[in-house]
Design a protein around this motif. Structure first.
Motif, PDB file in Angstrom:
ATOM      1  N   LEU A 150       0.770  -1.187   0.208  1.00  0.00           N
ATOM      2  CA  LEU A 150      -0.314   0.147   0.016  1.00  0.00           C
ATOM      3  C   LEU A 150       0.687   1.753   0.208  1.00  0.00           C
ATOM      4  O   LEU A 150       2.246   1.266   0.090  1.00  0.00           O
ATOM      5  CB  LEU A 150      -0.895  -0.477   1.176  1.00  0.00           C
ATOM      6  CG  LEU A 150      -1.866   1.379   1.836  1.00  0.00           C
ATOM      7  CD1 LEU A 150      -2.717   1.477   0.615  1.00  0.00           C
ATOM      8  CD2 LEU A 150      -2.214   0.823   2.646  1.00  0.00           C
ATOM      9  N   ILE A 151       0.690   2.406  -0.611  1.00  0.00           N
ATOM     10  CA  ILE A 151       0.829   3.702  -1.016  1.00  0.00           C
ATOM     11  C   ILE A 151       0.373   4.793  -0.017  1.00  0.00           C
ATOM     12  O   ILE A 151      -1.176   4.365  -0.698  1.00  0.00           O
ATOM     13  CB  ILE A 151       1.848   4.131  -1.926  1.00  0.00           C
ATOM     14  CG1 ILE A 151       2.178   5.140  -1.543  1.00  0.00           C
ATOM     15  CG2 ILE A 151       1.135   3.846  -3.303  1.00  0.00           C
ATOM     16  CD1 ILE A 151       3.605   5.143  -2.442  1.00  0.00           C
ATOM     17  N   LEU A 152       0.203   5.928   0.410  1.00  0.00           N
ATOM     18  CA  LEU A 152      -0.560   6.331   0.764  1.00  0.00           C
ATOM     19  C   LEU A 152       0.432   8.126   0.325  1.00  0.00           C
ATOM     20  O   LEU A 152       1.640   7.933   0.595  1.00  0.00           O
ATOM     21  CB  LEU A 152      -0.968   6.957   2.518  1.00  0.00           C
ATOM     22  CG  LEU A 152      -1.090   5.442   3.431  1.00  0.00           C
ATOM     23  CD1 LEU A 152      -1.135   5.539   4.726  1.00  0.00           C
ATOM     24  CD2 LEU A 152      -2.701   5.453   2.665  1.00  0.00           C
ATOM     25  N   ILE A 153      -0.457   8.980  -0.408  1.00  0.00           N
ATOM     26  CA  ILE A 153       0.257   9.915  -0.892  1.00  0.00           C
ATOM     27  C   ILE A 153      -0.823  11.444  -0.361  1.00  0.00           C
ATOM     28  O   ILE A 153      -2.254  11.505  -0.528  1.00  0.00           O
ATOM     29  CB  ILE A 153      -0.573   9.955  -2.472  1.00  0.00           C
ATOM     30  CG1 ILE A 153       0.205   9.098  -3.288  1.00  0.00           C
ATOM     31  CG2 ILE A 153       0.292  11.432  -3.407  1.00  0.00           C
ATOM     32  CD1 ILE A 153      -0.130   8.643  -4.249  1.00  0.00           C
ATOM     33  N   THR A 154       0.185  12.019   0.481  1.00  0.00           N
ATOM     34  CA  THR A 154      -0.654  13.287   1.032  1.00  0.00           C
ATOM     35  C   THR A 154       0.156  14.337   0.494  1.00  0.00           C
ATOM     36  O   THR A 154       1.216  15.002  -0.559  1.00  0.00           O
ATOM     37  CB  THR A 154       0.668  13.531   2.045  1.00  0.00           C
ATOM     38  OG1 THR A 154       0.263  12.589   2.783  1.00  0.00           O
ATOM     39  CG2 THR A 154      -0.595  14.274   2.681  1.00  0.00           C
ATOM     40  N   LEU A 155      -1.801  15.575  -0.350  1.00  0.00           N
ATOM     41  CA  LEU A 155      -1.037  15.999  -1.201  1.00  0.00           C
ATOM     42  C   LEU A 155      -0.548  17.468  -0.362  1.00  0.00           C
ATOM     43  O   LEU A 155      -0.754  17.916   0.793  1.00  0.00           O
ATOM     44  CB  LEU A 155      -2.554  16.198  -2.308  1.00  0.00           C
ATOM     45  CG  LEU A 155      -3.619  15.317  -2.299  1.00  0.00           C
ATOM     46  CD1 LEU A 155      -4.255  15.614  -3.534  1.00  0.00           C
ATOM     47  CD2 LEU A 155      -1.921  14.552  -3.312  1.00  0.00           C
ATOM     48  N   ARG A 156      -0.022  18.466  -1.372  1.00  0.00           N
ATOM     49  CA  ARG A 156       0.177  19.943  -0.567  1.00  0.00           C
ATOM     50  C   ARG A 156      -1.408  20.879  -0.695  1.00  0.00           C
ATOM     51  O   ARG A 156      -1.139  21.175   0.352  1.00  0.00           O
ATOM     52  CB  ARG A 156       1.031  20.888  -2.198  1.00  0.00           C
ATOM     53  CG  ARG A 156       2.320  19.685  -1.771  1.00  0.00           C
ATOM     54  CD  ARG A 156       3.115  20.676  -3.330  1.00  0.00           C
ATOM     55  NE  ARG A 156       4.835  20.241  -3.582  1.00  0.00           N
ATOM     56  CZ  ARG A 156       5.085  20.401  -4.114  1.00  0.00           C
ATOM     57  NH1 ARG A 156       5.108  21.750  -4.898  1.00  0.00           N
ATOM     58  NH2 ARG A 156       6.921  19.889  -4.143  1.00  0.00           N
ATOM     59  N   THR A 157      -2.457  20.310  -0.981  1.00  0.00           N
ATOM     60  CA  THR A 157      -3.689  20.961  -1.370  1.00  0.00           C
ATOM     61  C   THR A 157      -4.244  20.595  -1.284  1.00  0.00           C
ATOM     62  O   THR A 157      -4.887  19.236  -2.095  1.00  0.00           O
ATOM     63  CB  THR A 157      -3.466  22.591  -2.806  1.00  0.00           C
ATOM     64  OG1 THR A 157      -3.467  21.285  -3.614  1.00  0.00           O
ATOM     65  CG2 THR A 157      -2.383  23.190  -1.767  1.00  0.00           C
ATOM     66  N   ALA A 158      -5.569  20.572  -1.121  1.00  0.00           N
ATOM     67  CA  ALA A 158      -6.983  19.521  -0.891  1.00  0.00           C
ATOM     68  C   ALA A 158      -7.692  19.321  -2.435  1.00  0.00           C
ATOM     69  O   ALA A 158      -7.715  20.461  -3.161  1.00  0.00           O
ATOM     70  CB  ALA A 158      -8.179  20.573  -0.083  1.00  0.00           C
ATOM     71  N   ALA A 159      -7.984  18.615  -2.698  1.00  0.00           N
ATOM     72  CA  ALA A 159      -8.528  17.782  -3.992  1.00  0.00           C
ATOM     73  C   ALA A 159      -9.666  17.932  -3.859  1.00  0.00           C
ATOM     74  O   ALA A 159     -10.154  17.564  -2.715  1.00  0.00           O
ATOM     75  CB  ALA A 159      -7.527  16.394  -4.740  1.00  0.00           C
TER      76      ALA A 159
END
Length: 282
Positions: A150-159
């Motif tokens: 599994l990979i969790l990707i945190t974004l810089r801004t809300a999508a």
């Protein structure tokens, strides 16, 4: 939907009385329609020749006669159905301007996908494509120790898009689910009804893949016996109702006339882990 198809459906749904008489014959659908349909002749009915100026475009092998009363009883149920499926939680993961796999939005700033999709890729090269064509840069990639697939990707801004909730219970053998697929630009979606099958089906499918492994966090789902229809890819969603129950780990490896199957992460088992990550982001 093409106007002639709508016209065809409208005629036969509204005129239940004409179905039996038309069995076995090619008939004009309605004024202005250019399509024709053939229904099977019921027992004892005579098949009529098809006029030369009519073209068959569809043959219906099975149908159910519905009276006007039955149609009227169905209409209120359709009006009270839940809202149409919202697939805005589906995203595509882009690496250096190239779409590599799929993912799912679990929170405005959190995407989940298969770790095999981004093996060895730094966060600076990863962007998330969401519905509407917008891209969002990744801030952090995280591989949980308890679930390396599994990979969790945190974004810089809300999508944008509506995050999807997770299943609360793991799927059992024989359980039904839907494989959800999407085009690279998220303009088209496909759904395949599937079923959880024994792990041996996946072992046969991935027999030649030395880098593929099956863990207790995975489910084996039946895919198509036709390789041309095996279009699932890493990170594709597995749905039960309106809940996300799994994500495709390796994509499909289908062969003709074989019991083909895909491996999916069992997200119900990882619900606590993912909830902690979402809480930290909040």
């Amino acid at each position: 939907m093409h106007s002639s198809v709508v016209c065809l459906l409208g005629l036969w749904l509204s005129l239940g009385r004409g179905v039996a008489a038309a069995s076995g014959s090619g008939i004009p659908n309605c004024k202005g329609c250019r399509m024709n349909v053939i229904y099977p002749a019921a027992a004892g009915e005579t098949r009529h020749p098809i006029p030369l100026n009519q073209r068959i475009v569809r043959v219906i092998n099975h149908y159910k006669r519905l009276s006007l009363e039955q149609l009227q009883q169905r209409a209120p149920r359709r009006r009270h159905d839940p809202q149409p499926d919202d697939f805005s939680f589906i995203v595509k993961i882009v690496v250096q301007s190239s779409v590599r796999c799929s993912g799912a939005l679990l929170a405005p700033r959190l995407v989940i996908s298969s770790s095999s999709c981004l093996s060895g890729v730094p966060p600076s090269q990863v962007q998330i494509l969401t519905s509407g064509g917008r891209t969002h840069p990744a801030a952090k990639l995280e591989w949980p120790r308890s679930c390396p697939e599994l990979i969790l990707i945190t974004l810089r801004t809300a999508a944008p898009g509506k995050p999807i909730g997770l299943c609360s219970q793991t799927l059992k053998r024989g359980g039904n689910a839907s494989m959800l697929m999407a085009s690279n630009d998220l303009s088209y979606f496909g759904r395949r009804h599937s079923q959880v099958v024994p792990n041996r089906a996946c072992k046969v499918t991935f027999l030649q893949e030395e880098t593929v492994y099956i863990t207790p966090n995975m489910l084996c789902l039946r895919n198509s016996r036709n390789p041309d229809k095996c279009v699932t890819e890493q990170g594709d969603a597995l749905l039960v109702g309106r809940k996300l129950c799994g994500l495709n780990v390796y994509g499909s490896r289908c062969r003709a006339d074989s019991l083909n199957a895909d491996l999916y992460m069992d997200l119900a088992r990882l619900r606590t882990l993912i909830s902690h990550v979402i809480q930290k982001l909040s």
